[in-house]
Design a protein around this motif. Structure first.
Motif, PDB file in Angstrom:
ATOM      1  N   ARG A  52       0.830  -1.206   0.000  1.00 52.25           N
ATOM      2  CA  ARG A  52       0.000   0.000   0.000  1.00 52.25           C
ATOM      3  C   ARG A  52       0.869   1.262   0.000  1.00 52.25           C
ATOM      4  NH1 ARG A  52      -3.380  -2.556   4.231  1.00 52.25           N
ATOM      5  NH2 ARG A  52      -5.052  -3.610   3.123  1.00 52.25           N
ATOM      6  N   VAL A  53       1.917   1.245   0.811  1.00 54.61           N
ATOM      7  CA  VAL A  53       2.820   2.404   0.868  1.00 54.61           C
ATOM      8  C   VAL A  53       3.491   2.610  -0.491  1.00 54.61           C
ATOM      9  CG1 VAL A  53       4.963   3.243   1.892  1.00 54.61           C
ATOM     10  CG2 VAL A  53       3.196   2.268   3.350  1.00 54.61           C
ATOM     11  N   ALA A  54       3.946   1.505  -1.096  1.00 54.90           N
ATOM     12  CA  ALA A  54       4.589   1.600  -2.410  1.00 54.90           C
ATOM     13  C   ALA A  54       3.608   2.121  -3.453  1.00 54.90           C
ATOM     14  CB  ALA A  54       5.128   0.236  -2.824  1.00 54.90           C
ATOM     15  N   GLN A  55       2.378   1.632  -3.404  1.00 55.85           N
ATOM     16  CA  GLN A  55       1.349   2.073  -4.358  1.00 55.85           C
ATOM     17  C   GLN A  55       1.049   3.558  -4.170  1.00 55.85           C
ATOM     18  OE1 GLN A  55       0.290   0.151  -6.737  1.00 55.85           O
ATOM     19  NE2 GLN A  55      -1.160   1.561  -7.617  1.00 55.85           N
ATOM     20  N   ALA A  56       0.998   4.003  -2.917  1.00 54.62           N
ATOM     21  CA  ALA A  56       0.746   5.426  -2.652  1.00 54.62           C
ATOM     22  C   ALA A  56       1.893   6.275  -3.201  1.00 54.62           C
ATOM     23  CB  ALA A  56       0.586   5.649  -1.148  1.00 54.62           C
ATOM     24  N   ALA A  57       3.128   5.792  -3.061  1.00 55.01           N
ATOM     25  CA  ALA A  57       4.280   6.530  -3.594  1.00 55.01           C
ATOM     26  C   ALA A  57       4.207   6.619  -5.111  1.00 55.01           C
ATOM     27  CB  ALA A  57       5.579   5.854  -3.160  1.00 55.01           C
ATOM     28  N   VAL A  58       3.824   5.511  -5.744  1.00 52.59           N
ATOM     29  CA  VAL A  58       3.698   5.501  -7.212  1.00 52.59           C
ATOM     30  C   VAL A  58       2.621   6.483  -7.650  1.00 52.59           C
ATOM     31  CG1 VAL A  58       2.963   4.088  -9.171  1.00 52.59           C
ATOM     32  CG2 VAL A  58       4.589   3.172  -7.527  1.00 52.59           C
ATOM     33  N   LYS A  59       1.489   6.477  -6.956  1.00 49.55           N
ATOM     34  CA  LYS A  59       0.407   7.394  -7.307  1.00 49.55           C
ATOM     35  C   LYS A  59       0.834   8.847  -7.144  1.00 49.55           C
ATOM     36  CE  LYS A  59      -3.816   4.751  -6.860  1.00 49.55           C
ATOM     37  NZ  LYS A  59      -4.414   5.016  -8.147  1.00 49.55           N
ATOM     38  N   ALA A  60       1.567   9.142  -6.068  1.00 48.65           N
ATOM     39  CA  ALA A  60       2.038  10.514  -5.847  1.00 48.65           C
ATOM     40  C   ALA A  60       2.975  10.938  -6.970  1.00 48.65           C
ATOM     41  CB  ALA A  60       2.739  10.608  -4.494  1.00 48.65           C
ATOM     42  N   MET A  61       3.862  10.027  -7.378  1.00 47.86           N
ATOM     43  CA  MET A  61       4.804  10.329  -8.457  1.00 47.86           C
ATOM     44  C   MET A  61       4.048  10.559  -9.767  1.00 47.86           C
ATOM     45  SD  MET A  61       7.908  10.752  -9.094  1.00 47.86           S
ATOM     46  CE  MET A  61       9.473  10.086  -9.500  1.00 47.86           C
ATOM     47  N   GLU A  62       3.058   9.710 -10.045  1.00 49.31           N
ATOM     48  CA  GLU A  62       2.243   9.878 -11.255  1.00 49.31           C
ATOM     49  C   GLU A  62       1.532  11.229 -11.247  1.00 49.31           C
ATOM     50  OE1 GLU A  62      -0.453   6.589 -11.404  1.00 49.31           O
ATOM     51  OE2 GLU A  62       1.028   5.239 -12.288  1.00 49.31           O
ATOM     52  N   LYS A  63       0.976  11.589 -10.097  1.00 46.91           N
ATOM     53  CA  LYS A  63       0.257  12.854  -9.982  1.00 46.91           C
ATOM     54  C   LYS A  63       1.202  14.025 -10.236  1.00 46.91           C
ATOM     55  CE  LYS A  63      -2.737  15.428  -6.869  1.00 46.91           C
ATOM     56  NZ  LYS A  63      -3.293  15.535  -5.517  1.00 46.91           N
ATOM     57  N   GLU A  64       2.403  13.942  -9.658  1.00 46.29           N
ATOM     58  CA  GLU A  64       3.392  15.003  -9.845  1.00 46.29           C
ATOM     59  C   GLU A  64       3.776  15.125 -11.322  1.00 46.29           C
ATOM     60  OE1 GLU A  64       7.996  15.875  -8.567  1.00 46.29           O
ATOM     61  OE2 GLU A  64       6.754  14.634  -7.244  1.00 46.29           O
ATOM     62  N   MET A  65       3.973  13.987 -11.969  1.00 45.19           N
ATOM     63  CA  MET A  65       4.346  13.999 -13.386  1.00 45.19           C
ATOM     64  C   MET A  65       3.220  14.582 -14.237  1.00 45.19           C
ATOM     65  SD  MET A  65       6.293  10.331 -13.596  1.00 45.19           S
ATOM     66  CE  MET A  65       6.590  10.345 -15.339  1.00 45.19           C
ATOM     67  N   LYS A  66       1.989  14.221 -13.918  1.00 50.08           N
ATOM     68  CA  LYS A  66       0.846  14.750 -14.665  1.00 50.08           C
ATOM     69  C   LYS A  66       0.740  16.260 -14.487  1.00 50.08           C
ATOM     70  CE  LYS A  66      -2.138  10.694 -14.857  1.00 50.08           C
ATOM     71  NZ  LYS A  66      -3.400  10.092 -14.400  1.00 50.08           N
ATOM     72  N   GLU A  67       0.958  16.728 -13.251  1.00 49.89           N
ATOM     73  CA  GLU A  67       0.891  18.168 -12.988  1.00 49.89           C
ATOM     74  C   GLU A  67       1.976  18.912 -13.763  1.00 49.89           C
ATOM     75  OE1 GLU A  67       1.123  18.461  -8.748  1.00 49.89           O
ATOM     76  OE2 GLU A  67      -1.018  18.062  -8.474  1.00 49.89           O
ATOM     77  N   GLU A  68       3.180  18.334 -13.805  1.00 53.06           N
ATOM     78  CA  GLU A  68       4.264  18.959 -14.566  1.00 53.06           C
ATOM     79  C   GLU A  68       3.911  19.019 -16.050  1.00 53.06           C
ATOM     80  OE1 GLU A  68       7.854  16.820 -13.782  1.00 53.06           O
ATOM     81  OE2 GLU A  68       8.006  17.536 -11.721  1.00 53.06           O
ATOM     82  N   LYS A  69       3.354  17.921 -16.553  1.00 50.25           N
ATOM     83  CA  LYS A  69       2.982  17.861 -17.970  1.00 50.25           C
ATOM     84  C   LYS A  69       1.898  18.894 -18.284  1.00 50.25           C
ATOM     85  CE  LYS A  69       1.741  14.448 -21.455  1.00 50.25           C
ATOM     86  NZ  LYS A  69       1.365  13.048 -21.701  1.00 50.25           N
ATOM     87  N   GLU A  70       0.919  19.007 -17.400  1.00 52.94           N
ATOM     88  CA  GLU A  70      -0.164  19.976 -17.597  1.00 52.94           C
ATOM     89  C   GLU A  70       0.371  21.407 -17.527  1.00 52.94           C
ATOM     90  OE1 GLU A  70      -3.934  21.480 -18.338  1.00 52.94           O
ATOM     91  OE2 GLU A  70      -3.140  19.452 -18.597  1.00 52.94           O
ATOM     92  N   ALA A  71       1.306  21.654 -16.596  1.00 52.29           N
ATOM     93  CA  ALA A  71       1.895  22.990 -16.477  1.00 52.29           C
ATOM     94  C   ALA A  71       2.656  23.354 -17.763  1.00 52.29           C
ATOM     95  CB  ALA A  71       2.832  23.048 -15.279  1.00 52.29           C
ATOM     96  N   GLU A  72       3.395  22.392 -18.302  1.00 55.06           N
ATOM     97  CA  GLU A  72       4.123  22.636 -19.556  1.00 55.06           C
ATOM     98  C   GLU A  72       3.145  22.919 -20.693  1.00 55.06           C
ATOM     99  OE1 GLU A  72       7.124  23.089 -22.311  1.00 55.06           O
ATOM    100  OE2 GLU A  72       7.230  23.035 -20.131  1.00 55.06           O
ATOM    101  N   ARG A  73       2.057  22.167 -20.735  1.00 52.89           N
ATOM    102  CA  ARG A  73       1.029  22.363 -21.770  1.00 52.89           C
ATOM    103  C   ARG A  73       0.413  23.755 -21.657  1.00 52.89           C
ATOM    104  NH1 ARG A  73      -4.217  21.443 -21.155  1.00 52.89           N
ATOM    105  NH2 ARG A  73      -5.470  21.324 -23.015  1.00 52.89           N
ATOM    106  N   GLN A  74       0.077  24.157 -20.429  1.00 51.02           N
ATOM    107  CA  GLN A  74      -0.507  25.479 -20.213  1.00 51.02           C
ATOM    108  C   GLN A  74       0.483  26.585 -20.590  1.00 51.02           C
ATOM    109  OE1 GLN A  74      -3.577  26.289 -19.548  1.00 51.02           O
ATOM    110  NE2 GLN A  74      -4.236  24.165 -19.341  1.00 51.02           N
ATOM    111  N   ARG A  75       1.774  26.362 -20.304  1.00 48.51           N
ATOM    112  CA  ARG A  75       2.791  27.345 -20.650  1.00 48.51           C
ATOM    113  C   ARG A  75       2.875  27.518 -22.173  1.00 48.51           C
ATOM    114  NH1 ARG A  75       7.400  27.732 -22.683  1.00 48.51           N
ATOM    115  NH2 ARG A  75       7.705  25.501 -22.894  1.00 48.51           N
ATOM    116  N   ARG A  76       2.843  26.376 -22.896  1.00 46.36           N
ATOM    117  CA  ARG A  76       2.892  26.455 -24.358  1.00 46.36           C
ATOM    118  C   ARG A  76       1.654  27.152 -24.918  1.00 46.36           C
ATOM    119  NH1 ARG A  76       2.509  21.492 -26.450  1.00 46.36           N
ATOM    120  NH2 ARG A  76       2.729  20.332 -24.549  1.00 46.36           N
TER     121      ARG A  76
END
Length: 120
Positions: A52-76
């Motif tokens: 569960r802890v590992a899965q939560a870490a993976v989800k947090a990392m995915e969320k962070e990556m998605k936010e970065e991708k969305e921020a880059e998209r909004q910047r463009r």
């Protein structure tokens, strides 16, 4: 007396565990069945907690990556909008400049005509 209690104690445990009553289907010679739970007992709690802890870490990392991708998209998108606005402003100024130039030319032509008429 202690010997009597020792002999009686194991008998009571066996009797207590065996005493289930008559089986409903009438097949008393079969061993009683347990509920079918194939996954029970396979993974201990600590292992599940770690997963569960590992899965939560993976989800947090995915969320962070998605936010970065969305921020880059909004910047463009913002950069494209700014570029388009600049282009439109430049075109507007060019049209104004052409209009002003045209008016100035017309004014000069009228002035020349007046001079021609006066000079002729």
């Amino acid at each position: 007396m202690s010997a009597a209690t020792l002999e009686a104690a194991p008998g009571k445990e066996v009797a207590a565990s065996k005493q289930l009553g008559m089986r409903k289907n009438g097949k008393q010679w079969h061993a009683p069945k347990k509920a079918f739970r194939p996954a029970s007992g396979l993974t201990p709690y600590e292992q599940r907690a770690k997963a569960r802890v590992a899965q939560a870490a993976v989800k947090a990392m995915e969320k962070e990556m998605k936010e970065e991708k969305e921020a880059e998209r909004q910047r463009r998108i913002q950069a494209m909008k700014e570029k388009q606005a600049k282009k439109e402003e430049k075109e507007r100024y060019e049209q104004l400049a052409a209009k002003m130039h045209k008016k100035r030319l017309e004014r000069l032509k009228r002035k020349e005509k007046r001079n021609k008429l006066l000079n002729s």
